[in-house]
Design a protein around this motif. Structure first.
Motif, PDB file in Angstrom:
ATOM      1  N   THR A  67      29.588  31.751  41.559  1.00  0.00           N
ATOM      2  CA  THR A  67      30.292  32.974  41.173  1.00  0.00           C
ATOM      3  C   THR A  67      29.286  34.125  41.159  1.00  0.00           C
ATOM      4  N   ASP A 123      33.601  37.785  42.209  1.00  0.00           N
ATOM      5  CA  ASP A 123      34.413  37.205  41.139  1.00  0.00           C
ATOM      6  C   ASP A 123      34.649  38.214  40.024  1.00  0.00           C
ATOM      7  N   CYS A 154      38.996  40.686  43.294  1.00  0.00           N
ATOM      8  CA  CYS A 154      38.129  40.092  42.274  1.00  0.00           C
ATOM      9  C   CYS A 154      39.023  39.344  41.300  1.00  0.00           C
TER      10      CYS A 154
END
Length: 304
Positions: A67, A123, A154
Motif C-alpha cells: 500500500t 491507496d 484511492c
C-alpha cells in the motif's frame, strides 16, 4: 515489542532529507524494508522534490501486496535555478515547489504523482501541511479528494500534518479516513493524546504516528539536539537526556523506547519510520524487537 506489520516506511529519508542519498543507497533502503516485511509506504511530492515518489515507484515495479500513500498541496516545476538543500532536501532533481490547494491543483498533483511513481493509483491521499491554507483546503482540496475516492482513484483520504489544532479541525469538519500526525505523539511530545486521539476514536478515523524520534533528539540526545527540525530548547534536551538515563538503568536504548511508544496506544494504527540507508532500517527493526519492561514505561512517564 511493536507489531512489525504496523510499520510504514516514510519517504523523506531516502529522498535526501538533511543529506544527499544516492539512488543505489535509496534502493538498498527500500529493499531492506521490504525484506523485513514492511509493505506500507508513505511518500509525497515534497520529499526530495519528487525523487521519493520516483525511487519508490521504481522499487515497487513488478511487486504486489503493498500500500502507498502520497500527499497533495505542493506542485513541482522544473527549475534549473533550484537551490541545493531547498527545504531541507539535498541531492534532488532541479525542481521548485509551489503550494496549491485548489481543486484543479489537487487533481494535477495526483496525476503528476502517478506519472512520477508509475503506479496506477494510490491507496491513500493526504492533504499535506495546509496550516496556512485551511479554508481553501477544506473548501477545495478535501472535496476533490473525496471525488477521487468516489471514482476509485484511492481508497482513503486524510491529512498529514505536524500541528494538532490543524488535524482537529479537519477531523471535525471534513469526511476524512486517516490522520498522519508527525511529532505530536512521542515520548517527548504527547499533544495528540488529549483531544486528537479521542476525537479520531469517536469518528472511526485511523491515526498514523510519524516523526517519533522528534527530528533526532530521541535517537541520541547527547549527540543530536534537533527537535522539530530545529535546535531544541535546553529544557527539551534535559528531558530527553533524563529519559535516556532512565532507559540505561534497564539496559534499553532510548530509541527503542521512542520507536515502540506510539504503538502501545490502541488508537495508533501504524508507526511511520524514516530511513536513509539499509543499516538504519536494520537498526530500527532491531530496536522494535527490544523488550521494554512495564516499569520503564512508568518511569518515562514521570520524566515529562
Amino acid at each position: 515489542m511493536t507489531d512489525l506489520s504496523q510499520l510504514v516506511l516514510g519517504g523523506a529519508g531516502y529522498a535526501g532529507l538533511f543529506r544527499a542519498v544516492d539512488p543505489f543507497s535509496a534502493q538498498a533502503t527500500l529493499d531492506a524494508a521490504w525484506t523485513a516485511g514492511i509493505r506500507s509506504f508513505d511518500t509525497a511530492p515534497h520529499y526530495g522534490a519528487g525523487s521519493s515518489e520516483e525511487r519508490l515507484g521504481r522499487f515497487l515495479r513488478g511487486r504486489s501486496g503493498f500500500t502507498v500513500s502520497t500527499k497533495v498541496g505542493r506542485l513541482l516545476f522544473d527549475d534549473p535555478t533550484a537551490a541545493e538543500g531547498a527545504e531541507g532536501f539535498y541531492g534532488t532533481p532541479k525542481r521548485s515547489r509551489r503550494r496549491d490547494y485548489s481543486a484543479a491543483g489537487t487533481r494535477m498533483s495526483v496525476a503528476d504523482s502517478l506519472a512520477r511513481s508509475g503506479l496506477d493509483r494510490f491507496d491513500t491521499l493526504l492533504v499535506h501541511d495546509p496550516d496556512d491554507h485551511m479554508e481553501q483546503a477544506l473548501a477545495e482540496t478535501v472535496p476533490e479528494l473525496a471525488r477521487l475516492r468516489s471514482e476509485g482513484r484511492c481508497v482513503r483520504i486524510g491529512i498529514g500534518v505536524n500541528r494538532v489544532d490543524v488535524a482537529l479541525r479537519f477531523v471535525r469538519e471534513a469526511p476524512i479516513d486517516v490522520v498522519l500526525i508527525a511529532g505530536r505523539f512521542t515520548l517527548l511530545d504527547r499533544q495528540a493524546e488529549t483531544e486528537l486521539l479521542p476525537e479520531c476514536a469517536r469518528r472511526g478515523i485511523r491515526v498514523l504516528a510519524a516523526g517519533v524520534l522528534n527530528s533526532g533528539i530521541l535517537a541520541d540526545p547527547d549527540r543530536l539536539s534537533t527537535f522539530d527540525y530545529r535546535l531544541a530548547a535546553d529544557e527539551v534536551i534535559m528531558r530527553a537526556q533524563a529519559m535516556a538515563k532512565v532507559c540505561a538503568k534497564y539496559e534499553v536504548p532510548l530509541r527503542a523506547a521512542a520507536l515502540q511508544f506510539p504503538g502501545r496506544h490502541p488508537m495508533i494504527g501504524g508507526t511511520v519510520i524514516g530511513a536513509s540507508s539499509a543499516a538504519e532500517v536494520a537498526d530500527t527493526i532491531a530496536m522494535l524487537k527490544v523488550a521494554v519492561p512495564e516499569e520503564l514505561w512508568e518511569e518515562l512517564d514521570r520524566c515529562l
